[in-house]
Design an enzyme around this catalytic site. Sequence first.
Site, short mmCIF file in Angstrom:
data_model
loop_
_atom_site.label_atom_id
_atom_site.label_comp_id
_atom_site.label_asym_id
_atom_site.label_seq_id
_atom_site.Cartn_x
_atom_site.Cartn_y
_atom_site.Cartn_z
N ASP A 199 3.72 -5.58 -10.59
CA ASP A 199 5.11 -5.99 -10.72
C ASP A 199 5.44 -6.26 -12.19
O ASP A 199 4.86 -7.17 -12.80
CB ASP A 199 5.39 -7.25 -9.89
CG ASP A 199 5.47 -6.96 -8.41
OD1 ASP A 199 5.41 -5.77 -8.04
OD2 ASP A 199 5.59 -7.90 -7.61
N GLU A 283 5.31 -4.38 2.43
CA GLU A 283 4.28 -4.04 3.42
C GLU A 283 4.39 -4.88 4.68
O GLU A 283 4.80 -6.05 4.63
CB GLU A 283 2.89 -4.22 2.80
CG GLU A 283 2.66 -3.27 1.63
CD GLU A 283 1.44 -3.63 0.80
OE1 GLU A 283 0.90 -2.73 0.13
OE2 GLU A 283 1.04 -4.81 0.78
N THR A 443 -2.14 2.57 1.88
CA THR A 443 -2.50 2.52 0.46
C THR A 443 -4.01 2.65 0.27
O THR A 443 -4.76 2.85 1.21
CB THR A 443 -2.02 1.20 -0.17
OG1 THR A 443 -2.67 0.11 0.48
CG2 THR A 443 -0.53 1.03 -0.01
N GLU A 481 -0.62 6.46 -0.32
CA GLU A 481 -0.27 6.05 -1.69
C GLU A 481 -1.55 5.59 -2.37
O GLU A 481 -2.49 5.16 -1.71
CB GLU A 481 0.72 4.88 -1.69
CG GLU A 481 2.08 5.17 -1.09
CD GLU A 481 3.00 3.95 -1.12
OE1 GLU A 481 2.58 2.90 -1.70
OE2 GLU A 481 4.11 4.03 -0.58
N LEU A 484 -3.53 1.50 -7.07
CA LEU A 484 -3.52 1.16 -8.48
C LEU A 484 -3.27 2.43 -9.29
O LEU A 484 -3.61 3.52 -8.85
CB LEU A 484 -4.86 0.54 -8.89
CG LEU A 484 -5.25 -0.76 -8.17
CD1 LEU A 484 -6.67 -1.17 -8.54
CD2 LEU A 484 -4.27 -1.89 -8.50
#
Length: 577
Positions: A199, A283, A443, A481, A484
């Site tokens: 973020d 999520e 993810t 996805e 990182l």
Amino acid sequence: MAMSLPHQIGAISGGPLTVDADGGASVEAPSSATVSAVWRSPVTTNLRVSVQKIGHESDRVSPSPPLSPIRGGGRMDLSVAAQALMSEGVMDKEYVVGGAAQDKEGGKGVPVYVMMPLDSVTWNHTVNRKKAMNASLQALKSAGVEGIMMDVWWGLVEGEKPGEYNWGGYSELLELAKKHGLKVQAVMSFHQCGGNVGDSCTIPLPKWAVEEIDKDPDLAYTDQWGRRNYEYLSLGCDTLPVLKGRTPIQCYSDFMRSFRDTFQHLLGDTIVEIQVGMGPAGELRYPSYPEQNGTWKFPGIGAFQCYDKYMISSLQAAAEAYGKPEWGHTGPTDAGQYNNWPEDTNFFKKEGGGWSSEYGEFFLSWYSQMLLNHGERILQSAKSVFEDEGVKISVKVAGIHWHYGTRSHAPELTAGYYNTRFRDGYLPIAQMLARHGAIFNFTCIEMKDYEQPQDALCAPEKLVRQVALATQEANVPLAGENALPRYDENAHEQILRASALDVDGNSGEREMCAFTYLRMNPDLFQPDNWRKFVGFVKKMKEGKDGERCREEVEREAEHFVHVTRPLVQEAAVALMH
């Protein structure tokens, strides 16, 4: 000397959320529009929490009786040039049932999307650094990228007054995507930006919603020590009219309906997917491992988030229905703290841990079912809004791979995934998504087991395999996805392997329906990273049954990067004017 593309592209990411004042210099977003921290300690609340310290943590035992909380009250078009250069390599993909991506000529492959910067839209409701964004989208299209993923922030669009939506910046951004022939995965981001990995800016929940949480702190997720989390509204109040006469579910539904009505002309053509936010970081999970203020650090087990009065009320009702009303006053009191490891606690330890007791099974069933019910409610709303609009609906599930090798899988349990050595926690999620025709987006696809700390028994590859098997059994499409930012070929190869879904040695034609690459930023456009990324996109589009050898694909990618370099440089020069 002209600035390099990475420097030009650098304008679109990193740093605090900014506002373009005149297309050039930027200023900080108004301080009134930010929240200083995710966590807020209760000052004046109707929840009083005291903690009894009775010996060492491992000496404490779950209820009953509870030992812990005692409760009271004009430049060259790159896309055209690239299409000529890549000829046969670029084709539009369409999602099909079963998780494969099918092109219009019947071939297979996995279309690649790229996540946009978190602050792509400013507080002034314009595209942040539009010239840089335009050049970047041209570059992505030239590389054969299928489309982009963008966060559509609740806190920006409906930030000032309930029921008033400003779509200005998103209208511009979507038109840019359409101009460059890029498809869009639009994320209905009902969470706060700030406090999670990666973020780079702060976008709180709508101002008026935060005011309501300040009045009634139990609208926020709460842990057993009384910490309040402002990342996302507690699912315990989903169906209660606590937001100025509307329920949170109604607010989410109204937001999605306004998005649909505003961008109906783009749905099914430019906008092909709606990812519905269901928790922190978008999520479907509880905010069990918040990083802000150092509350949690990898690879801590996290903490249960069920201590607001609305969650406790539900727990009490469940305990009474189960015939154990004494179990309804609190969650587990011996589950440690955020940065403990499973064996530090009585609840999560492998031998005789509370997680495998009757109480543990009761609590974990209730806790995980509350999360599933939350997902069900939002999906029902999303489906009613977007039905027959030509878009897919997806839900993001977190890849919590640390301590996966333990019996209890503690970090998954605190996040709401009832997954242990003896129980599959992802099949119920996949089945819930299948009921609504939604895509399971997962993810940590880029991670390898050996890259992780071995003492924490991390196993991302095994976790991805389990999820792939669950989605296969539930017949729900799986998308991926990377968790990182990774630009190395090892990560790319791992994504290629995982996206092929060869989980049982005989996966047939099944592949991931899409992959979203984290994220568009200056590092992506560094020459070496860009070269590797272009090759990666081409290999993904080839699919696991691609007939051309890898060397041929790589040579084609190298040639493409070389030939288009002047075009990319010209786009960078254009940014200076």
